[in-house]
Design a protein around this motif. Structure first.
Motif, PDB file in Angstrom:
ATOM      1  N   ARG A   1       2.048  92.713  39.189  1.00 43.18           N
ATOM      2  CA  ARG A   1       1.285  91.931  38.223  1.00 43.18           C
ATOM      3  C   ARG A   1       0.998  92.757  36.977  1.00 43.18           C
ATOM      4  NH1 ARG A   1      -3.255  87.686  39.889  1.00 43.18           N
ATOM      5  NH2 ARG A   1      -3.830  86.881  37.852  1.00 43.18           N
ATOM      6  N   TYR A   2       1.421  92.261  35.821  1.00 40.68           N
ATOM      7  CA  TYR A   2       1.123  92.914  34.548  1.00 40.68           C
ATOM      8  C   TYR A   2      -0.013  92.193  33.833  1.00 40.68           C
ATOM      9  CZ  TYR A   2       1.450  94.766  29.848  1.00 40.68           C
ATOM     10  OH  TYR A   2       1.129  95.340  28.654  1.00 40.68           O
ATOM     11  N   HIS A   3       0.089  90.862  33.704  1.00 38.55           N
ATOM     12  CA  HIS A   3      -0.931  90.075  33.007  1.00 38.55           C
ATOM     13  C   HIS A   3      -2.009  89.610  34.000  1.00 38.55           C
ATOM     14  CE1 HIS A   3       1.647  89.758  29.418  1.00 38.55           C
ATOM     15  NE2 HIS A   3       2.642  89.550  30.252  1.00 38.55           N
ATOM     16  N   GLU A   4      -3.245  89.646  33.584  1.00 37.72           N
ATOM     17  CA  GLU A   4      -4.329  89.167  34.432  1.00 37.72           C
ATOM     18  C   GLU A   4      -4.511  87.656  34.323  1.00 37.72           C
ATOM     19  OE1 GLU A   4      -6.061  90.658  36.854  1.00 37.72           O
ATOM     20  OE2 GLU A   4      -4.594  92.246  36.481  1.00 37.72           O
ATOM     21  N   LYS A   5      -4.335  87.120  33.101  1.00 32.16           N
ATOM     22  CA  LYS A   5      -4.441  85.678  32.916  1.00 32.16           C
ATOM     23  C   LYS A   5      -3.643  85.297  31.679  1.00 32.16           C
ATOM     24  CE  LYS A   5      -8.807  85.847  30.294  1.00 32.16           C
ATOM     25  NZ  LYS A   5     -10.202  85.372  30.247  1.00 32.16           N
ATOM     26  N   PHE A   6      -3.268  84.034  31.608  1.00 35.57           N
ATOM     27  CA  PHE A   6      -2.538  83.512  30.458  1.00 35.57           C
ATOM     28  C   PHE A   6      -3.273  82.293  29.903  1.00 35.57           C
ATOM     29  CE2 PHE A   6       1.625  85.612  31.390  1.00 35.57           C
ATOM     30  CZ  PHE A   6       1.954  85.952  30.087  1.00 35.57           C
ATOM     31  N   PRO A   7      -3.377  82.204  28.564  1.00 30.98           N
ATOM     32  CA  PRO A   7      -3.900  80.965  27.981  1.00 30.98           C
ATOM     33  C   PRO A   7      -2.880  79.839  28.129  1.00 30.98           C
ATOM     34  CG  PRO A   7      -3.188  82.466  26.249  1.00 30.98           C
ATOM     35  CD  PRO A   7      -3.072  83.216  27.549  1.00 30.98           C
ATOM     36  N   ILE A   8      -3.364  78.660  28.382  1.00 30.35           N
ATOM     37  CA  ILE A   8      -2.494  77.497  28.547  1.00 30.35           C
ATOM     38  C   ILE A   8      -2.383  76.754  27.222  1.00 30.35           C
ATOM     39  CG2 ILE A   8      -2.175  75.305  29.754  1.00 30.35           C
ATOM     40  CD1 ILE A   8      -1.853  77.805  31.480  1.00 30.35           C
ATOM     41  N   THR A   9      -1.165  76.451  26.831  1.00 31.68           N
ATOM     42  CA  THR A   9      -0.905  75.682  25.615  1.00 31.68           C
ATOM     43  C   THR A   9      -0.775  74.207  25.962  1.00 31.68           C
ATOM     44  OG1 THR A   9       0.212  77.524  24.517  1.00 31.68           O
ATOM     45  CG2 THR A   9       0.736  75.315  23.732  1.00 31.68           C
ATOM     46  N   HIS A  10      -1.523  73.365  25.288  1.00 29.38           N
ATOM     47  CA  HIS A  10      -1.405  71.919  25.537  1.00 29.38           C
ATOM     48  C   HIS A  10      -0.211  71.358  24.762  1.00 29.38           C
ATOM     49  CE1 HIS A  10      -2.486  67.850  26.513  1.00 29.38           C
ATOM     50  NE2 HIS A  10      -2.390  67.517  25.239  1.00 29.38           N
ATOM     51  N   VAL A  11       0.591  70.548  25.433  1.00 25.75           N
ATOM     52  CA  VAL A  11       1.776  69.949  24.815  1.00 25.75           C
ATOM     53  C   VAL A  11       1.429  68.549  24.320  1.00 25.75           C
ATOM     54  CG1 VAL A  11       4.174  69.263  25.135  1.00 25.75           C
ATOM     55  CG2 VAL A  11       3.286  71.282  26.326  1.00 25.75           C
ATOM     56  N   LEU A  12       1.679  68.312  23.021  1.00 27.41           N
ATOM     57  CA  LEU A  12       1.436  67.003  22.410  1.00 27.41           C
ATOM     58  C   LEU A  12       2.744  66.237  22.355  1.00 27.41           C
ATOM     59  CD1 LEU A  12      -0.742  68.179  19.373  1.00 27.41           C
ATOM     60  CD2 LEU A  12      -1.591  66.971  21.391  1.00 27.41           C
ATOM     61  N   SER A  13       2.841  65.127  23.094  1.00 22.32           N
ATOM     62  CA  SER A  13       4.023  64.271  23.019  1.00 22.32           C
ATOM     63  C   SER A  13       4.113  63.615  21.649  1.00 22.32           C
ATOM     64  CB  SER A  13       3.969  63.179  24.100  1.00 22.32           C
ATOM     65  OG  SER A  13       4.058  63.737  25.389  1.00 22.32           O
ATOM     66  N   ILE A  14       5.324  63.195  21.280  1.00 23.08           N
ATOM     67  CA  ILE A  14       5.537  62.543  19.990  1.00 23.08           C
ATOM     68  C   ILE A  14       4.724  61.250  19.907  1.00 23.08           C
ATOM     69  CG2 ILE A  14       7.228  61.414  18.485  1.00 23.08           C
ATOM     70  CD1 ILE A  14       9.329  63.341  19.548  1.00 23.08           C
ATOM     71  N   GLY A  15       3.988  61.107  18.811  1.00 26.73           N
ATOM     72  CA  GLY A  15       3.232  59.889  18.548  1.00 26.73           C
ATOM     73  C   GLY A  15       3.015  59.753  17.053  1.00 26.73           C
ATOM     74  N   THR A  16       2.171  58.860  16.656  1.00 25.53           N
ATOM     75  CA  THR A  16       1.838  58.746  15.236  1.00 25.53           C
ATOM     76  C   THR A  16       1.033  59.985  14.825  1.00 25.53           C
ATOM     77  OG1 THR A  16      -0.263  57.632  15.637  1.00 25.53           O
ATOM     78  CG2 THR A  16       1.711  56.235  15.452  1.00 25.53           C
ATOM     79  N   PRO A  17       1.021  60.304  13.528  1.00 25.30           N
ATOM     80  CA  PRO A  17       0.202  61.438  13.086  1.00 25.30           C
ATOM     81  C   PRO A  17      -1.248  61.313  13.535  1.00 25.30           C
ATOM     82  CG  PRO A  17       1.675  60.769  11.314  1.00 25.30           C
ATOM     83  CD  PRO A  17       1.833  59.749  12.410  1.00 25.30           C
ATOM     84  N   GLU A  18      -1.804  60.124  13.432  1.00 22.38           N
ATOM     85  CA  GLU A  18      -3.199  59.910  13.811  1.00 22.38           C
ATOM     86  C   GLU A  18      -3.416  60.135  15.304  1.00 22.38           C
ATOM     87  OE1 GLU A  18      -7.273  58.809  13.134  1.00 22.38           O
ATOM     88  OE2 GLU A  18      -5.651  59.445  11.814  1.00 22.38           O
ATOM     89  N   LYS A  19      -2.507  59.605  16.119  1.00 16.88           N
ATOM     90  CA  LYS A  19      -2.637  59.740  17.569  1.00 16.88           C
ATOM     91  C   LYS A  19      -2.544  61.210  17.990  1.00 16.88           C
ATOM     92  CE  LYS A  19      -0.705  58.065  21.969  1.00 16.88           C
ATOM     93  NZ  LYS A  19      -0.522  59.380  22.606  1.00 16.88           N
ATOM     94  N   MET A  20      -1.584  61.937  17.425  1.00 10.33           N
ATOM     95  CA  MET A  20      -1.414  63.344  17.777  1.00 10.33           C
ATOM     96  C   MET A  20      -2.612  64.178  17.316  1.00 10.33           C
ATOM     97  SD  MET A  20       2.699  63.836  17.121  1.00 10.33           S
ATOM     98  CE  MET A  20       2.932  65.319  18.126  1.00 10.33           C
ATOM     99  N   ALA A  21      -3.141  63.853  16.146  1.00 14.14           N
ATOM    100  CA  ALA A  21      -4.310  64.571  15.634  1.00 14.14           C
ATOM    101  C   ALA A  21      -5.546  64.285  16.486  1.00 14.14           C
ATOM    102  CB  ALA A  21      -4.564  64.187  14.180  1.00 14.14           C
ATOM    103  N   ASN A  22      -5.715  63.031  16.910  1.00  9.80           N
ATOM    104  CA  ASN A  22      -6.852  62.674  17.759  1.00  9.80           C
ATOM    105  C   ASN A  22      -6.795  63.416  19.093  1.00  9.80           C
ATOM    106  OD1 ASN A  22      -7.875  60.918  15.853  1.00  9.80           O
ATOM    107  ND2 ASN A  22      -6.979  59.089  16.783  1.00  9.80           N
ATOM    108  N   GLU A  23      -5.585  63.447  19.690  1.00  6.37           N
ATOM    109  CA  GLU A  23      -5.423  64.133  20.972  1.00  6.37           C
ATOM    110  C   GLU A  23      -5.699  65.629  20.824  1.00  6.37           C
ATOM    111  OE1 GLU A  23      -2.094  64.961  24.472  1.00  6.37           O
ATOM    112  OE2 GLU A  23      -1.682  63.457  22.915  1.00  6.37           O
ATOM    113  N   ALA A  24      -5.189  66.217  19.739  1.00 10.07           N
ATOM    114  CA  ALA A  24      -5.420  67.641  19.500  1.00 10.07           C
ATOM    115  C   ALA A  24      -6.908  67.941  19.364  1.00 10.07           C
ATOM    116  CB  ALA A  24      -4.666  68.090  18.253  1.00 10.07           C
ATOM    117  N   GLU A  25      -7.608  67.099  18.625  1.00  9.91           N
ATOM    118  CA  GLU A  25      -9.044  67.298  18.427  1.00  9.91           C
ATOM    119  C   GLU A  25      -9.792  67.253  19.755  1.00  9.91           C
ATOM    120  OE1 GLU A  25     -12.361  65.668  15.286  1.00  9.91           O
ATOM    121  OE2 GLU A  25     -11.022  64.186  16.205  1.00  9.91           O
ATOM    122  N   GLU A  26      -9.425  66.299  20.603  1.00  9.93           N
ATOM    123  CA  GLU A  26     -10.064  66.170  21.908  1.00  9.93           C
ATOM    124  C   GLU A  26      -9.789  67.400  22.777  1.00  9.93           C
ATOM    125  OE1 GLU A  26     -12.027  65.043  25.268  1.00  9.93           O
ATOM    126  OE2 GLU A  26     -12.208  64.235  23.241  1.00  9.93           O
TER     127      GLU A  26
END
Length: 369
Positions: A126-151
């Motif tokens: 084991r080298y890394h103790e923990k990893f940050p998780i990146t949330h994946v945003l599926s393709i949507g309208t700009p507004e929908k993707m921005a809303n999901e990111a904000e949440e």
């Protein structure tokens, strides 16, 4: 120790929301789970999530290859002889990396349980103790993707992988909308999944995104066009990542020789499992290319395997194994502590497979003895 039985389960994992990327929409995720048993009664699990757009394998073809070629070949073999296991599979069937990954992962799960150590202990410790998780945003309208990111920012996420790959200027609008909503303290990585096709379209998009401050841009051009990546890299200071353009050693050699990328996305389903992934990581490390362990949206089984590889190598600087977070029902119990994942120290993959759920999600199965 010898392999005595392999059970193959063709399942569909139910998604909370459809997963939308440039080349397809997935209402659910087809997967093949392998249950491997030895003469000592040790059981290991593996997984294959094929993608006809990436590896050239379908759910049906992967099941057939495992049932008719690879699983019968494994009976009587030592699951800890990783080099030999892969040599036998490679001699029997050309390519089909996702199918081979299922066998590979199950062998590592068994080896860890036999030696009473986590898989990462078998491949460097084991080298890394923990990893940050990146949330994946599926393709949507700009507004929908921005809303999901904000949440998701409110939930604790500090980085996003945005799926784009439609018309380039519409994608620019999506990316700009998310950046405006979350501010500049949040990391944004953009994955085009080959959707911009060529270098000229990509460079047009990058000019429009000059002030957006991207962490990196992933696979904007068609997979086989390594030279287009070279051209883009020479004309931008945004780091470039290759994903679909990297499968195995052949592509990695070309990427290194041409200095075609700053980063590579290693996926167990593209290269054939844990053992080949470690070889690719070593090649990249020798060339000074950072690595990510990426996802084909696997269950807890395949995701855990990817995390063991990521945690064991210094050159691994990011992970995107978020499949289990996207399912309404999973066959395993990989634990996330959003926005991080911290692997446990249990033997093998370190997860339990719920065989009742496995049967529930199963469309058809086969036993090889």
């Amino acid at each position: 120790m010898k392999i005595t039985e392999i059970e193959i389960f063709a399942i569909e994992l139910p998604l909370i929301e459809p997963f939308i990327i440039s080349y397809d929409t997935y209402p659910s995720m087809p997967s093949i789970i392998v249950k491997m048993t030895t003469d000592e009664g040790i059981v290991g699990f593996g997984e294959s999530v094929p993608d006809e757009h990436v590896t050239g394998e379908t759910w049906e073809s992967t099941y057939a290859v495992l049932k008719n070629q690879l699983a019968p070949l494994m009976i009587g073999q030592d699951p800890m002889a990783f080099e030999k296991i892969h040599a036998l599979m490679d001699k029997a069937v050309y390519q089909v990396p996702a199918a081979k990954a299922a066998i590979d992962i199950a062998c590592f799960d068994i080896a860890g349980k036999k030696l009473d150590v986590p898989v990462y202990q078998l491949i460097g410790g084991r080298y890394h103790e923990k990893f940050p998780i990146t949330h994946v945003l599926s393709i949507g309208t700009p507004e929908k993707m921005a809303n999901e990111a904000e949440e998701r920012v409110r939930q604790g996420y500090r980085s996003f992988k945005m799926k784009v790959g439609t018309e380039v200027m519409k994608d620019v609008e999506r990316i700009q909308a998310v950046r405006e909503r979350v501010g500049f303290d949040i990391a944004i990585r953009v994955d085009v999944n080959q959707g911009w096709e060529n270098s000229s379209t990509t460079l047009r998009g990058l000019r429009a995104l000059r002030d957006v401050d991207l962490d990196w841009l992933e696979q904007p051009v068609v997979a086989d066009d390594i030279d287009a990546m070279v051209e883009i890299k020479s004309k931008t200071d945004i780091p470039l990542m290759i994903d679909e353009g990297l499968h195995g050693v052949k592509e990695m050699r070309e990427i290194i020789a041409k200095r075609a990328a700053d980063k590579v996305n290693i996926k167990l389903m593209k290269c054939g499992g844990i053992y080949p992934a470690m070889k690719l990581a070593t090649m990249a490390e020798m060339a000074g290319i950072e690595c990510q362990i990426g996802s084909m949206v696997e269950s807890s089984v395949g995701s855990a395997a990817g995390f063991h590889v990521a945690f064991s190598k210094k050159i691994m600087t990011s992970v995107e194994l978020t499949g289990p977070l996207k399912f309404s029902k999973d066959v395993g119990n990989l634990k996330y502590d959003v926005p991080f994942i911290c692997l446990n120290e249990r033997p093998g993959l370190g997860i339990d497979v719920d065989e009742a759920v496995l049967q529930e999600l199963c469309h058809y199965s086969h036993v090889v003895k």
